[in-house]
Design a protein around this motif. Structure first.
Motif, PDB file in Angstrom:
ATOM      1  N   LYS A  47     -48.505 -87.327 -13.044  1.00  0.00           N
ATOM      2  CA  LYS A  47     -48.907 -86.436 -12.498  1.00  0.00           C
ATOM      3  C   LYS A  47     -48.787 -87.008 -10.731  1.00  0.00           C
ATOM      4  N   THR A  48     -48.454 -86.495  -9.857  1.00  0.00           N
ATOM      5  CA  THR A  48     -48.392 -86.510  -8.640  1.00  0.00           C
ATOM      6  C   THR A  48     -50.379 -86.443  -8.368  1.00  0.00           C
ATOM      7  N   ILE A  73     -52.041 -75.187  -9.750  1.00  0.00           N
ATOM      8  CA  ILE A  73     -53.168 -76.047  -9.923  1.00  0.00           C
ATOM      9  C   ILE A  73     -54.010 -77.001  -8.834  1.00  0.00           C
ATOM     10  N   LEU A  75     -52.745 -80.122  -7.311  1.00  0.00           N
ATOM     11  CA  LEU A  75     -52.778 -81.193  -7.418  1.00  0.00           C
ATOM     12  C   LEU A  75     -54.468 -82.263  -7.717  1.00  0.00           C
ATOM     13  N   ASN A 129     -42.883 -86.253  -3.397  1.00  0.00           N
ATOM     14  CA  ASN A 129     -42.596 -84.979  -4.100  1.00  0.00           C
ATOM     15  C   ASN A 129     -42.707 -84.026  -2.655  1.00  0.00           C
ATOM     16  N   CYS A 132     -43.873 -79.552  -3.858  1.00  0.00           N
ATOM     17  CA  CYS A 132     -44.984 -78.350  -4.286  1.00  0.00           C
ATOM     18  C   CYS A 132     -45.492 -77.600  -3.328  1.00  0.00           C
ATOM     19  N   PRO A 133     -45.501 -76.607  -4.237  1.00  0.00           N
ATOM     20  CA  PRO A 133     -45.939 -75.053  -3.388  1.00  0.00           C
ATOM     21  C   PRO A 133     -47.240 -74.062  -3.349  1.00  0.00           C
ATOM     22  N   ASN A 134     -48.218 -75.305  -3.732  1.00  0.00           N
ATOM     23  CA  ASN A 134     -49.891 -74.839  -3.681  1.00  0.00           C
ATOM     24  C   ASN A 134     -50.196 -75.502  -3.251  1.00  0.00           C
ATOM     25  N   ASN A 194     -38.501 -79.081  -8.245  1.00  0.00           N
ATOM     26  CA  ASN A 194     -40.471 -78.490  -8.436  1.00  0.00           C
ATOM     27  C   ASN A 194     -39.821 -76.993  -8.383  1.00  0.00           C
ATOM     28  N   THR A 195     -41.035 -76.041  -9.122  1.00  0.00           N
ATOM     29  CA  THR A 195     -40.952 -75.481  -9.045  1.00  0.00           C
ATOM     30  C   THR A 195     -40.659 -73.994  -8.203  1.00  0.00           C
ATOM     31  N   GLY A 216     -46.368 -71.569  -8.301  1.00  0.00           N
ATOM     32  CA  GLY A 216     -45.274 -72.364  -8.727  1.00  0.00           C
ATOM     33  C   GLY A 216     -44.289 -71.947 -10.276  1.00  0.00           C
TER      34      GLY A 216
HETATM   35  O1  RRO Z   1     -50.699 -79.875  -8.740  1.00  0.00           O
HETATM   36  C1  RRO Z   1     -49.293 -78.598  -8.840  1.00  0.00           C
HETATM   37  O2  RRO Z   1     -49.849 -77.517  -8.115  1.00  0.00           O
HETATM   38  C2  RRO Z   1     -48.331 -78.594  -8.910  1.00  0.00           C
HETATM   39  C3  RRO Z   1     -47.553 -79.484  -8.165  1.00  0.00           C
HETATM   40 BR1  RRO Z   1     -48.064 -81.132  -7.332  1.00  0.00          BR
HETATM   41  C4  RRO Z   1     -45.716 -79.668  -7.953  1.00  0.00           C
HETATM   42  O3  RRO Z   1     -45.240 -80.108  -7.703  1.00  0.00           O
HETATM   43  N1  RRO Z   1     -45.670 -78.834  -8.501  1.00  0.00           N
HETATM   44  C5  RRO Z   1     -45.901 -77.769  -9.092  1.00  0.00           C
HETATM   45  O4  RRO Z   1     -45.610 -76.346  -9.314  1.00  0.00           O
HETATM   46  N2  RRO Z   1     -47.716 -77.525  -9.006  1.00  0.00           N
END
Ligand code: RRO
Length: 319
Positions: A47-48, A73, A75, A129, A132-134, A194-195, A216
């Motif tokens: 997980k990132t 989510i 991160l 990464n 990440c859209p979030n 990624n999403t 995402g």
């Molecule tokens: O954790 C997230 O909200 C998340 C990450 Br890091 C990512 O790279 N892509 C995504 O769709 N969610």
């Protein structure tokens, strides 16, 4: 089993997890050493992580769409120190190479993460990464800008000799331009995609459904978007690619290989079917055998061949 190589890593087969879609530590708790004997992926992507611990975004964080899932989510993670102290020793017991995914809001913060992770023998490669859209700052604002992406790779290369993989967003005007910038900065490989940025509206309140507003999108809905990105980024750069986005079968894998991926990531479909990796790996093996393709590498970039010269592997097969 179709062994394959990726950025100097020897992989037993081409199926890995997408970052954040499989909790290997929880799986080990649930299945014990049986997990290690039958580990479903040929490399594990963490997980990132970020420099400091994060709680993640406010709920709701997930929403199922007709052909996929939207996540916000945000991160949640223990931060670099917590990861190194608590998670890395457990992930190092997995019987496959470990790819650690990192994200930061600035070049210097990224560099500190790469420095912290990069001198650990347990780590085989690092995923940057930038997609990440979030989150509000950094990350995707780096990964949507070619100059920023190149400068980030150049800066992080100073910190490690490990292969650096750039995980890119499809939510850009020209993914090939960003991929070329990553390559120019020293990326050893690409992770695509990624999403896709998306949103859901609550049908009753008519307000954004996810806690942070947008999110995402992943799953079958984005497979064509992902194939397009893999095809063009692979063609533009020639870099090895981990392809992902809506993969749920061996046939999907074959298509990603043809588009230019040499490794395939599973993500959203894992939430529905934890036995997916074994099924997909077996399906891919038999599809490659049916086509007389002895190695995964024989399939990589088949879709790049000119139309006038169909691949010999397709002769006699129904189109
Ligand atoms: O954790 C997230 O909200 C998340 C990450 Br890091 C990512 O790279 N892509 C995504 O769709 N969610």
């Amino acid at each position: 089993m179709n062994a394959t190589g990726f950025c100097g890593l020897d992989l037993a087969h081409p199926i890995v997890n997408g970052s954040g879609t499989y909790d290997a530590i929880a799986a080990r708790r649930a299945f014990g050493d049986a997990l290690l004997e039958h580990f479903p992926f040929s490399a594990f992507v963490s997980k990132t992580i970020t420099l400091k611990p994060r709680d993640g975004n406010p709920p709701p964080r997930l929403y199922e769409t007709p052909a996929g899932m939207i996540n916000s989510i945000g991160l949640p993670n223990k931060g670099l120190d917590g990861f190194l102290a608590e998670d890395l020793p457990q992930l190092a017991e997995l019987p496959v190479p470990l790819i650690v995914s990192v994200m930061a809001t600035s070049r210097e913060e990224f560099a500190r993460l790469v420095e912290g992770v990069g001198d650990r023998d347990e780590v085989a490669a690092i995923e940057l990464n930038v997609s990440c859209p979030n989150v509000d700052t950094g990350c995707i604002s780096i990964g949507t800008d070619g100059a920023e992406t190149r400068a980030l790779l150049e800066r992080c290369r100073e910190e490690t000799d490990l292969p650096l993989l750039a995980k890119l967003s499809p939510s850009v005007a020209d993914v090939s331009a960003i991929a070329l910038a990553a390559a120019a900065g020293g990326a050893a490989g690409l992770v695509l995609v990624n999403t896709v940025r998306g949103m859901a509206i609550d049908r009753t309140t008519l307000r954004p459904l996810l806690g942070r507003g947008g999110g995402g999108l992943s799953g079958p809905a984005i497979k064509p978007v992902a194939l397009h990105a893999v095809y063009h980024a692979s063609r533009a750069t020639g870099l090895p690619v981990i392809g992902m986005g809506g993969v749920a079968s061996g046939q999907d894998c074959l298509e990603f290989l043809a588009a230019g991926a040499s490794v395939i990531g599973l993500g959203t479909a894992l939430f529905r079917d934890p036995s997916l990796p074994a099924r997909v790996t077996a399906e891919l093996d038999s599809l490659l055998a049916d086509r007389g393709l002895p190695a995964v590498g024989d399939c990589v970039r088949l879709a790049h061949q000119p139309l006038s010269k169909p691949s010999p592997q397709l002769e006699g097969m129904e189109r």
